[in-house]
Design a protein around this motif. Structure first.
Motif, PDB file in Angstrom:
ATOM      1  N   GLU A 106       0.993  -1.145   0.081  1.00 17.32           N
ATOM      2  CA  GLU A 106       0.019   0.135  -0.071  1.00 17.32           C
ATOM      3  C   GLU A 106       0.843   1.252   0.019  1.00 17.32           C
ATOM      4  O   GLU A 106       1.871   1.350   0.664  1.00 17.32           O
ATOM      5  N   LEU A 150      -7.580   8.882  -7.042  1.00 17.23           N
ATOM      6  CA  LEU A 150      -7.962   7.579  -7.536  1.00 17.23           C
ATOM      7  C   LEU A 150      -9.164   7.640  -8.381  1.00 17.23           C
ATOM      8  O   LEU A 150     -10.202   7.702  -7.960  1.00 17.23           O
ATOM      9  N   ILE A 171      -3.488   3.859  -0.104  1.00 16.67           N
ATOM     10  CA  ILE A 171      -3.721   3.462  -1.214  1.00 16.67           C
ATOM     11  C   ILE A 171      -3.468   1.856  -1.617  1.00 16.67           C
ATOM     12  O   ILE A 171      -2.328   1.529  -1.651  1.00 16.67           O
ATOM     13  N   GLU A 188      -4.087  -0.649  -7.089  1.00 22.05           N
ATOM     14  CA  GLU A 188      -4.980   0.585  -7.608  1.00 22.05           C
ATOM     15  C   GLU A 188      -4.009   1.502  -8.316  1.00 22.05           C
ATOM     16  O   GLU A 188      -2.525   1.841  -7.897  1.00 22.05           O
ATOM     17  N   THR A 189      -4.199   2.438  -9.119  1.00 22.71           N
ATOM     18  CA  THR A 189      -3.482   3.399  -9.757  1.00 22.71           C
ATOM     19  C   THR A 189      -3.621   4.747  -9.265  1.00 22.71           C
ATOM     20  O   THR A 189      -4.492   5.458  -9.423  1.00 22.71           O
ATOM     21  N   THR A 204       1.102   2.455  -9.908  1.00 25.19           N
ATOM     22  CA  THR A 204       0.631   1.179  -9.382  1.00 25.19           C
ATOM     23  C   THR A 204       1.589   0.288  -8.763  1.00 25.19           C
ATOM     24  O   THR A 204       2.722   0.060  -9.096  1.00 25.19           O
TER      25      THR A 204
END
Length: 216
Positions: A38, A97, A131, A135-136, A212
């Motif tokens: 993360e 996001l 994050i 996820e980008t 990412t």
């Protein structure tokens, strides 16, 4: 010598305020990840242009002997000079996001250095929520009014375990953007671009970073 420098600065200010932007900042980003992949924090580097650095050191009475070096005491005074943020200021950094903007903490771990006539500062900010891996994250460094121009010319990297894909995307230099640049060049120095129908001009001029990270 100081009187001569003041005259030079006055002349340069008159010249530099002829168009937008007025301050140029070479910018770097370091994303910090957890063991789970993360993204938890971002460390921001700002390296100010020589002219603005000269204005700041002169205004703060630093480098009195003009040798281009600051003492430890002077660096302590310099540290945090650009961290006096008003309430609601986002630090000229936007993280998203998808269409969702991710809130960032106030700056922490502030540093300042001075070399070759340029001030460089760093600060650390935490994402309100980590994050998730896979996820980008898209980040843009910009001043909406384009008074300050942030160029992602310093390193953009990731610190921590796991594998991350980092991609930079420059703004698309199409006819519309060229026209905007021409309009900016004609504006009065003290005029806000939004007042003449150029809202959020900084975002249009800014490049972006897409990151990412895979799960560890």
């Amino acid at each position: 010598m100081r009187k001569l420098l003041t005259l030079i600065l006055s002349s340069l200010i008159a010249t530099s305020l002829a168009a937008h932007p007025h301050i140029f900042v070479d910018t770097g980003l370091e994303l910090i990840t957890s063991d789970a992949g993360e993204m938890t924090h971002v460390r921001v580097t700002w390296e100010y242009d020589e002219f603005y650095s000269l204005l700041i050191t002169e205004d703060m009475g630093l480098d009195g002997d003009g040798d281009g070096l600051l003492t430890e005491a002077e660096l302590d005074r310099l540290s945090g000079f650009d961290m006096n943020w008003i309430e609601g200021f986002n630090g000229d950094l936007v993280a998203r996001l998808g269409e969702t903007e991710i809130p960032l903490s106030d700056p922490q771990e502030v540093t300042a250095s001075f070399a070759e006539g340029r001030i460089t500062t760093t600060h650390l900010r935490a994402f309100e929520e980590p994050i998730p891996a896979g996820e980008t994250l898209v980040m843009k460094a910009y001043d909406p009014t384009y008074y300050t121009a942030y160029e992602l010319s310093r390193p953009v990297r990731v610190e921590g375990s796991g594998t991350c894909d980092v991609r930079r995307k420059a703004p698309k230099l199409d006819n519309e953007l060229r026209e905007l640049q021409q309009q900016l060049a004609t504006l009065d120095a003290e005029m806000d671009p939004e007042d003449v129908g150029l809202p959020d001009i900084g975002a249009q001029m800014a490049g972006s970073v897409h990151v990412t990270c895979a799960a560890s």
